[in-house]
Enzyme design. Structure first.
Site, mmCIF file in Angstrom:
data_model
loop_
_atom_site.group_PDB
_atom_site.id
_atom_site.type_symbol
_atom_site.label_atom_id
_atom_site.label_comp_id
_atom_site.label_asym_id
_atom_site.label_seq_id
_atom_site.Cartn_x
_atom_site.Cartn_y
_atom_site.Cartn_z
ATOM 1 N N GLY A 11 -6.665 0.662 -40.629
ATOM 2 C CA GLY A 11 -6.100 1.966 -40.991
ATOM 3 C C GLY A 11 -4.795 1.824 -41.777
ATOM 4 N N ASN A 33 -13.346 0.638 -35.511
ATOM 5 C CA ASN A 33 -14.716 1.172 -35.603
ATOM 6 C C ASN A 33 -14.979 1.814 -36.964
ATOM 7 O OD1 ASN A 33 -13.344 3.564 -35.465
ATOM 8 N ND2 ASN A 33 -14.380 4.349 -33.639
ATOM 9 N N SER A 35 -13.968 4.482 -38.221
ATOM 10 C CA SER A 35 -14.165 5.939 -38.236
ATOM 11 C C SER A 35 -13.235 6.602 -39.245
ATOM 12 C CB SER A 35 -13.955 6.537 -36.842
ATOM 13 O OG SER A 35 -12.643 6.280 -36.385
ATOM 14 N N SER A 125 4.464 8.694 -31.157
ATOM 15 C CA SER A 125 4.790 9.585 -32.273
ATOM 16 C C SER A 125 5.992 10.440 -31.928
ATOM 17 C CB SER A 125 3.573 10.488 -32.525
ATOM 18 O OG SER A 125 3.932 11.572 -33.344
ATOM 19 N N ALA A 126 6.712 10.856 -32.952
ATOM 20 C CA ALA A 126 7.808 11.807 -32.756
ATOM 21 C C ALA A 126 7.291 13.128 -32.211
ATOM 22 C CB ALA A 126 8.521 12.038 -34.079
ATOM 23 N N TYR A 149 -3.711 16.333 -29.520
ATOM 24 C CA TYR A 149 -3.263 15.050 -30.093
ATOM 25 C C TYR A 149 -1.934 14.632 -29.472
ATOM 26 C CZ TYR A 149 -0.993 11.825 -33.294
ATOM 27 O OH TYR A 149 -0.300 10.747 -33.804
ATOM 28 N N LYS A 153 -0.605 11.322 -26.760
ATOM 29 C CA LYS A 153 0.535 10.390 -26.896
ATOM 30 C C LYS A 153 1.425 10.459 -25.655
ATOM 31 C CE LYS A 153 -0.624 8.925 -30.981
ATOM 32 N NZ LYS A 153 -1.304 7.631 -31.085
ATOM 33 N N ASN A 199 -1.457 16.016 -44.458
ATOM 34 C CA ASN A 199 -0.033 15.675 -44.505
ATOM 35 C C ASN A 199 0.529 15.825 -45.909
ATOM 36 O OD1 ASN A 199 -1.175 13.411 -42.224
ATOM 37 N ND2 ASN A 199 0.448 14.824 -41.669
ATOM 38 N N LEU A 200 1.829 16.043 -45.963
ATOM 39 C CA LEU A 200 2.484 16.428 -47.214
ATOM 40 C C LEU A 200 2.294 15.407 -48.345
ATOM 41 C CD1 LEU A 200 4.360 18.401 -48.715
ATOM 42 C CD2 LEU A 200 6.299 17.044 -47.861
ATOM 43 N N ARG A 231 11.877 16.568 -42.563
ATOM 44 C CA ARG A 231 11.271 15.488 -41.773
ATOM 45 C C ARG A 231 11.913 14.157 -42.129
ATOM 46 N NH1 ARG A 231 9.687 19.472 -39.987
ATOM 47 N NH2 ARG A 231 7.589 20.140 -39.383
HETATM 48 P P1 NAD Z 1 -5.504 5.736 -39.433
HETATM 49 O O1 NAD Z 1 -6.508 6.756 -39.102
HETATM 50 O O2 NAD Z 1 -5.349 5.309 -40.832
HETATM 51 O O3 NAD Z 1 -5.718 4.430 -38.525
HETATM 52 C C1 NAD Z 1 -6.283 4.501 -37.234
HETATM 53 C C2 NAD Z 1 -7.442 3.506 -37.204
HETATM 54 O O4 NAD Z 1 -8.025 3.500 -35.892
HETATM 55 C C3 NAD Z 1 -8.549 3.864 -38.192
HETATM 56 O O5 NAD Z 1 -8.827 2.733 -39.007
HETATM 57 C C4 NAD Z 1 -9.758 4.227 -37.304
HETATM 58 O O6 NAD Z 1 -10.974 3.867 -37.901
HETATM 59 C C5 NAD Z 1 -9.444 3.451 -36.047
HETATM 60 N N1 NAD Z 1 -10.012 3.996 -34.804
HETATM 61 C C6 NAD Z 1 -9.944 5.275 -34.346
HETATM 62 N N2 NAD Z 1 -10.561 5.369 -33.165
HETATM 63 C C7 NAD Z 1 -11.048 4.134 -32.856
HETATM 64 C C8 NAD Z 1 -11.791 3.597 -31.782
HETATM 65 N N3 NAD Z 1 -12.204 4.355 -30.766
HETATM 66 N N4 NAD Z 1 -12.114 2.278 -31.792
HETATM 67 C C9 NAD Z 1 -11.721 1.498 -32.826
HETATM 68 N N5 NAD Z 1 -11.031 1.946 -33.883
HETATM 69 C C10 NAD Z 1 -10.691 3.252 -33.900
HETATM 70 O O7 NAD Z 1 -4.096 6.265 -38.860
HETATM 71 P P2 NAD Z 1 -2.613 5.703 -39.029
HETATM 72 O O8 NAD Z 1 -1.838 6.678 -39.791
HETATM 73 O O9 NAD Z 1 -2.648 4.288 -39.460
HETATM 74 O O10 NAD Z 1 -2.138 5.813 -37.519
HETATM 75 C C11 NAD Z 1 -2.174 4.715 -36.617
HETATM 76 C C12 NAD Z 1 -1.662 5.161 -35.258
HETATM 77 O O11 NAD Z 1 -0.334 5.693 -35.420
HETATM 78 C C13 NAD Z 1 -2.477 6.282 -34.618
HETATM 79 O O12 NAD Z 1 -2.549 6.037 -33.223
HETATM 80 C C14 NAD Z 1 -1.664 7.517 -34.896
HETATM 81 O O13 NAD Z 1 -1.859 8.515 -33.933
HETATM 82 C C15 NAD Z 1 -0.241 6.980 -34.852
HETATM 83 N N6 NAD Z 1 0.714 7.794 -35.612
HETATM 84 C C16 NAD Z 1 0.494 8.057 -36.946
HETATM 85 C C17 NAD Z 1 1.376 8.857 -37.647
HETATM 86 C C18 NAD Z 1 1.138 9.192 -39.088
HETATM 87 O O14 NAD Z 1 1.727 10.167 -39.588
HETATM 88 N N7 NAD Z 1 0.317 8.445 -39.828
HETATM 89 C C19 NAD Z 1 2.511 9.394 -37.014
HETATM 90 C C20 NAD Z 1 2.738 9.077 -35.668
HETATM 91 C C21 NAD Z 1 1.814 8.283 -34.979
HETATM 92 N N1 UFG Z 2 3.805 20.610 -45.563
HETATM 93 C C1 UFG Z 2 3.654 21.509 -46.595
HETATM 94 N N2 UFG Z 2 2.452 21.535 -47.239
HETATM 95 C C2 UFG Z 2 1.414 20.719 -46.911
HETATM 96 C C3 UFG Z 2 1.576 19.804 -45.859
HETATM 97 C C4 UFG Z 2 2.784 19.775 -45.196
HETATM 98 O O1 UFG Z 2 4.572 22.258 -46.912
HETATM 99 O O2 UFG Z 2 0.341 20.822 -47.546
HETATM 100 C C5 UFG Z 2 5.110 20.530 -44.868
HETATM 101 C C6 UFG Z 2 5.032 20.823 -43.387
HETATM 102 O O3 UFG Z 2 5.141 22.206 -43.149
HETATM 103 C C7 UFG Z 2 6.219 20.006 -42.846
HETATM 104 C C8 UFG Z 2 6.279 18.806 -43.792
HETATM 105 O O4 UFG Z 2 5.577 19.202 -44.967
HETATM 106 O O5 UFG Z 2 7.410 20.738 -42.997
HETATM 107 C C9 UFG Z 2 5.623 17.556 -43.230
HETATM 108 O O6 UFG Z 2 4.300 17.856 -42.806
HETATM 109 P P1 UFG Z 2 3.233 16.711 -42.454
HETATM 110 O O7 UFG Z 2 1.952 17.383 -42.133
HETATM 111 O O8 UFG Z 2 3.224 15.676 -43.521
HETATM 112 O O9 UFG Z 2 3.864 16.010 -41.165
HETATM 113 P P2 UFG Z 2 4.281 16.624 -39.750
HETATM 114 O O10 UFG Z 2 5.737 16.382 -39.592
HETATM 115 O O11 UFG Z 2 3.789 17.977 -39.570
HETATM 116 O O12 UFG Z 2 3.419 15.711 -38.756
HETATM 117 C C10 UFG Z 2 3.408 14.299 -38.823
HETATM 118 C C11 UFG Z 2 2.053 13.777 -38.339
HETATM 119 C C12 UFG Z 2 1.853 14.070 -36.888
HETATM 120 C C13 UFG Z 2 3.004 13.567 -36.103
HETATM 121 C C14 UFG Z 2 4.292 14.107 -36.639
HETATM 122 C C15 UFG Z 2 5.463 13.534 -35.928
HETATM 123 O O13 UFG Z 2 1.010 14.382 -39.060
HETATM 124 O O14 UFG Z 2 0.714 13.383 -36.431
HETATM 125 O O15 UFG Z 2 4.420 13.792 -38.024
HETATM 126 O O16 UFG Z 2 5.408 12.145 -35.977
HETATM 127 F F1 UFG Z 2 2.850 13.933 -34.821
#
Ligand code: NAD
Ligand code: UFG
Length: 337
Positions: A11, A33, A35, A125-126, A149, A153, A199-200, A231
């Protein structure tokens, strides 16, 4: 040499962390996996690092498979990224989220225990700071959630705390990520979301690439300097480096620690749009839209604990993050394939 198991390693954050681990001479085993990622990410990680990795296409919920992976290897620590992460989808599919994220983690922890593996770095996550705390967030603040979600966490952090109480040799670092964006400088790995991004920055990237027409700015009436949401965006390569520090810390310490990984600075939606326009050299078509439900005005880290415990701090600024995101987007019009 003992090995690090990386769940979710193909990922977005996992792939960048694999590259950092390999650069620091760790041997890694990836379980995913697929996914939400593609096997091609394995080739990309190997290309960047010039090293081979062992990849298992497997689900962490599969106890037999996870046990076999531990038996076949000599795993000393786990970095656990695998999980579903879309907030809105988690509201629609709570059972899928609780099963995948919580049951999956329980299976992983059981396989670890049965094979004497006692170190784990977890992707928190935050989002666990909920709606009631005020930025900058410190790790001692009470945690809560507003969607399934976020609850996964909060609950997984609690499960990990309880494991540390029951086994004094256990070592857990829960890394609370703020908003990871950007991509590796090579442009070989980056964020490659399925469907329309939530996400933004991935959304802006697709507007810049001409795949989406217009960005909706969700609200310009927040109590922030320009009215749009603020953010703490962090470069994914800085974030990945934080995991190497966390593994080193877990090798020397036992018990549970939650640690923020953020820059400590906030950027507004309009500031991110301006930085992206500078990076791609064209205007981003946008409109002001209503607030998105569940969003807060301001979220940024107190990043001092990571500096104190790990000697880690983020290096990249928002301009570099957007430049690297655009470089990846340009080089991979169809994502990682
Ligand atoms: P991502 O979706 O790119 O990576 C997650 C990976 O886990 C994927 O490759 C997916 O195929 C795999 N996966 C999911 N369920 C599985 C399972 N049951 N078995 C095996 N593999 C599985 O997401 P990411 O952005 O790299 O996030 C990684 C972790 O960080 C996640 O736990 C996510 O919740 C956490 N996180 C992400 C963000 C963000 O904004 N990206 C913020 C805070 C926390
Ligand atoms: N935003 C827009 N337009 C969009 C998407 C987002 O204006 O199309 C704004 C949102 O309102 C927010 C900012 O951009 O003010 C950031 O939004 P994101 O969706 O990129 O991120 P979030 O802060 O909402 O959430 C992210 C992850 C969550 C995680 C959280 C805290 O998606 O999984 O950060 O770590 F929980």
């Amino acid at each position: 040499m003992s090995q690090i198991l990386v769940t979710g390693g193909t990922g977005f954050i996992g792939s960048h962390t694999c590259v950092e681990l390999l650069a620091n001479n760790y041997e890694i085993i990836v379980v995913d996996n697929l996914s939400n990622s593609k096997e091609a990410a394995v080739d990309r990680i190997e290309k960047i690092s010039g090293k081979n990795i062992k990849f298992y296409q497997a689900d962490i919920c599969d106890y037999e498979k996870m046990t076999a992976i531990f038996k076949e290897n000599d795993i000393s620590a786990v970095i656990h990224f695998a999980g579903l992460k879309a907030v809105g989808e988690s509201v629609q599919k709570p059972l899928e989220y609780y099963t995948n994220n919580i049951y999956g983690t329980l299976i992983l922890l059981r396989a670890m225990r049965e094979n004497g593996c006692k170190r784990i770095v977890f992707s928190s996550s935050a989002t666990v700071y909920g709606m009631n705390n005020k930025a900058p967030y410190t790790e001692d603040m009470p945690t809560s959630a507003t969607n399934p979600y976020g609850y996964t966490k909060v609950m997984i952090e609690q499960i990990l705390r309880d494991c540390c109480v029951s086994d004094k040799e256990m070592s857990v670092v829960a890394l609370r990520y703020f908003n990871p964006i950007g991509a590796h400088k090579s442009g070989l790995i980056g964020e490659d979301p399925n469907g329309i991004p939530n996400n933004l920055v991935p959304y802006i990237a697709q507007v810049a690439a001409g795949k989406l027409q217009q960005l909706s700015v969700f609200g310009d009436d927040y109590d922030t300097p320009d009215g749009t949401g603020v953010r703490d965006y962090i470069h994914v390569v800085d974030l990945a480096a934080g995991h190497v520090c966390a593994i080193e810390y877990a090798e020397k310490n036992t018990g549970f620690e939650a640690v923020n990984l953020g820059t400590g600075n906030g950027s507004s939606v309009l500031e991110v749009v301006a930085a992206y326009e500078k990076a791609c050299g064209k205007p981003i078509n946008k409109r002001i839209a209503p607030r998105r439900s569940g969003d807060i005005a301001t979220c940024f880290a107190d990043a001092s604990k990571a500096k104190k415990l790990f000697g880690w701090e983020a290096k990249s600024d928002i301009n570099e993050m957007c430049a690297d995101s655009w470089n990846f987007t340009k080089l991979n019009p169809n994502g990682i394939e």
